[in-house]
Design a protein around this motif. Structure first.
Motif, PDB file in Angstrom:
ATOM      1  N   ALA A  84      18.183  19.483  27.668  1.00  0.00           N
ATOM      2  CA  ALA A  84      18.097  18.035  27.917  1.00  0.00           C
ATOM      3  C   ALA A  84      16.749  17.444  27.515  1.00  0.00           C
ATOM      4  O   ALA A  84      16.288  16.488  28.102  1.00  0.00           O
ATOM      5  CB  ALA A  84      18.421  17.735  29.373  1.00  0.00           C
ATOM      6  N   CYS A  85      16.125  18.012  26.494  1.00  0.00           N
ATOM      7  CA  CYS A  85      14.834  17.507  26.037  1.00  0.00           C
ATOM      8  C   CYS A  85      14.989  16.218  25.223  1.00  0.00           C
ATOM      9  O   CYS A  85      14.088  15.402  25.178  1.00  0.00           O
ATOM     10  CB  CYS A  85      14.111  18.568  25.220  1.00  0.00           C
ATOM     11  SG  CYS A  85      15.056  19.132  23.792  1.00  0.00           S
ATOM     12  N   ILE A  86      16.119  16.045  24.578  1.00  0.00           N
ATOM     13  CA  ILE A  86      16.381  14.866  23.759  1.00  0.00           C
ATOM     14  C   ILE A  86      17.699  14.263  24.211  1.00  0.00           C
ATOM     15  O   ILE A  86      18.674  14.979  24.436  1.00  0.00           O
ATOM     16  CB  ILE A  86      16.460  15.252  22.263  1.00  0.00           C
ATOM     17  CG1 ILE A  86      15.088  15.692  21.786  1.00  0.00           C
ATOM     18  CG2 ILE A  86      16.988  14.111  21.437  1.00  0.00           C
ATOM     19  CD1 ILE A  86      15.028  16.083  20.335  1.00  0.00           C
ATOM     20  N   LEU A  87      17.729  12.930  24.334  1.00  0.00           N
ATOM     21  CA  LEU A  87      18.946  12.252  24.757  1.00  0.00           C
ATOM     22  C   LEU A  87      19.352  11.212  23.723  1.00  0.00           C
ATOM     23  O   LEU A  87      18.509  10.501  23.181  1.00  0.00           O
ATOM     24  CB  LEU A  87      18.742  11.567  26.107  1.00  0.00           C
ATOM     25  CG  LEU A  87      18.386  12.483  27.275  1.00  0.00           C
ATOM     26  CD1 LEU A  87      18.126  11.662  28.526  1.00  0.00           C
ATOM     27  CD2 LEU A  87      19.503  13.474  27.529  1.00  0.00           C
ATOM     28  N   MET A  88      20.641  11.132  23.474  1.00  0.00           N
ATOM     29  CA  MET A  88      21.175  10.158  22.530  1.00  0.00           C
ATOM     30  C   MET A  88      22.221   9.308  23.251  1.00  0.00           C
ATOM     31  O   MET A  88      23.186   9.842  23.799  1.00  0.00           O
ATOM     32  CB  MET A  88      21.829  10.875  21.345  1.00  0.00           C
ATOM     33  CG  MET A  88      22.414   9.930  20.318  1.00  0.00           C
ATOM     34  SD  MET A  88      23.227  10.799  18.940  1.00  0.00           S
ATOM     35  CE  MET A  88      24.778  11.237  19.706  1.00  0.00           C
ATOM     36  N   PRO A  89      22.040   7.976  23.253  1.00  0.00           N
ATOM     37  CA  PRO A  89      23.055   7.120  23.878  1.00  0.00           C
ATOM     38  C   PRO A  89      24.317   7.054  23.030  1.00  0.00           C
ATOM     39  O   PRO A  89      24.246   6.956  21.805  1.00  0.00           O
ATOM     40  CB  PRO A  89      22.367   5.757  23.953  1.00  0.00           C
ATOM     41  CG  PRO A  89      21.325   5.782  22.894  1.00  0.00           C
ATOM     42  CD  PRO A  89      20.914   7.214  22.734  1.00  0.00           C
ATOM     43  N   VAL A  90      25.465   7.122  23.703  1.00  0.00           N
ATOM     44  CA  VAL A  90      26.761   7.098  23.019  1.00  0.00           C
ATOM     45  C   VAL A  90      27.623   6.020  23.655  1.00  0.00           C
ATOM     46  O   VAL A  90      27.778   5.980  24.875  1.00  0.00           O
ATOM     47  CB  VAL A  90      27.482   8.461  23.127  1.00  0.00           C
ATOM     48  CG1 VAL A  90      28.851   8.413  22.453  1.00  0.00           C
ATOM     49  CG2 VAL A  90      26.638   9.573  22.549  1.00  0.00           C
ATOM     50  N   LYS A  91      28.169   5.151  22.835  1.00  0.00           N
ATOM     51  CA  LYS A  91      29.118   4.129  23.279  1.00  0.00           C
ATOM     52  C   LYS A  91      30.505   4.646  22.935  1.00  0.00           C
ATOM     53  O   LYS A  91      30.759   5.052  21.802  1.00  0.00           O
ATOM     54  CB  LYS A  91      28.836   2.815  22.543  1.00  0.00           C
ATOM     55  CG  LYS A  91      29.710   1.669  22.950  1.00  0.00           C
ATOM     56  CD  LYS A  91      29.165   1.035  24.191  1.00  0.00           C
ATOM     57  CE  LYS A  91      29.907  -0.262  24.482  1.00  0.00           C
ATOM     58  NZ  LYS A  91      29.726  -0.672  25.849  1.00  0.00           N
TER      59      LYS A  91
END
Length: 127
Positions: A84-91
């Motif tokens: 969980a070091c990088i997060l990407m928002p997803v719609k």
């Protein structure tokens, strides 16, 4: 009159068959017309790669990651790497995956009016 009629009917059937053959060859099958599921053609990319350079990705891709947070009210969730070091928002307008699930989200990277990037998913598959 019998031979002449038989010849005309035979020629008509040949032309009709040829017409159907041309139609079948030129019409698009469901697989070629875009009705195929999104994921069957998309290149699979790691979420870290997409987050580090979102501008490099155009068109439909598959993003592989772990669901870290779900916001059902806004039809969004975040994808991250294993730690969980990088997060990407997803719609995603469909039913969201569960937190902790390893998935591949198929869709496109889009730039918002605020200049941020978001991934707009069309399909989610469990990994």
């Amino acid at each position: 009159m019998g031979k002449k009629s038989l010849v005309i009917v035979s020629i008509s059937l040949v032309l009709l068959g040829a017409g159907w053959g041309v139609h079948l060859l030129t019409s698009k099958s469901p697989e070629k017309s875009g009705t195929q599921t999104t994921g069957n053609k998309a290149k699979i990319i790691n979420v870290d790669d997409v987050v580090s350079s979102p501008e490099k990705f155009a068109g439909v891709i598959g993003v592989e990651g772990t669901v870290t947070k779900v916001d059902e009210a806004n039809s969004e969730f975040t994808l991250g790497c294993e730690d969980a070091c990088i997060l990407m928002p997803v719609k995603f307008d469909g039913r969201p995956p569960k937190e902790g699930a390893n998935v591949i989200a198929y869709g496109e990277v889009k730039k918002t009016e605020q200049g941020k990037y978001i991934f707009v998913a069309q399909e989610i598959k469990a990994k």
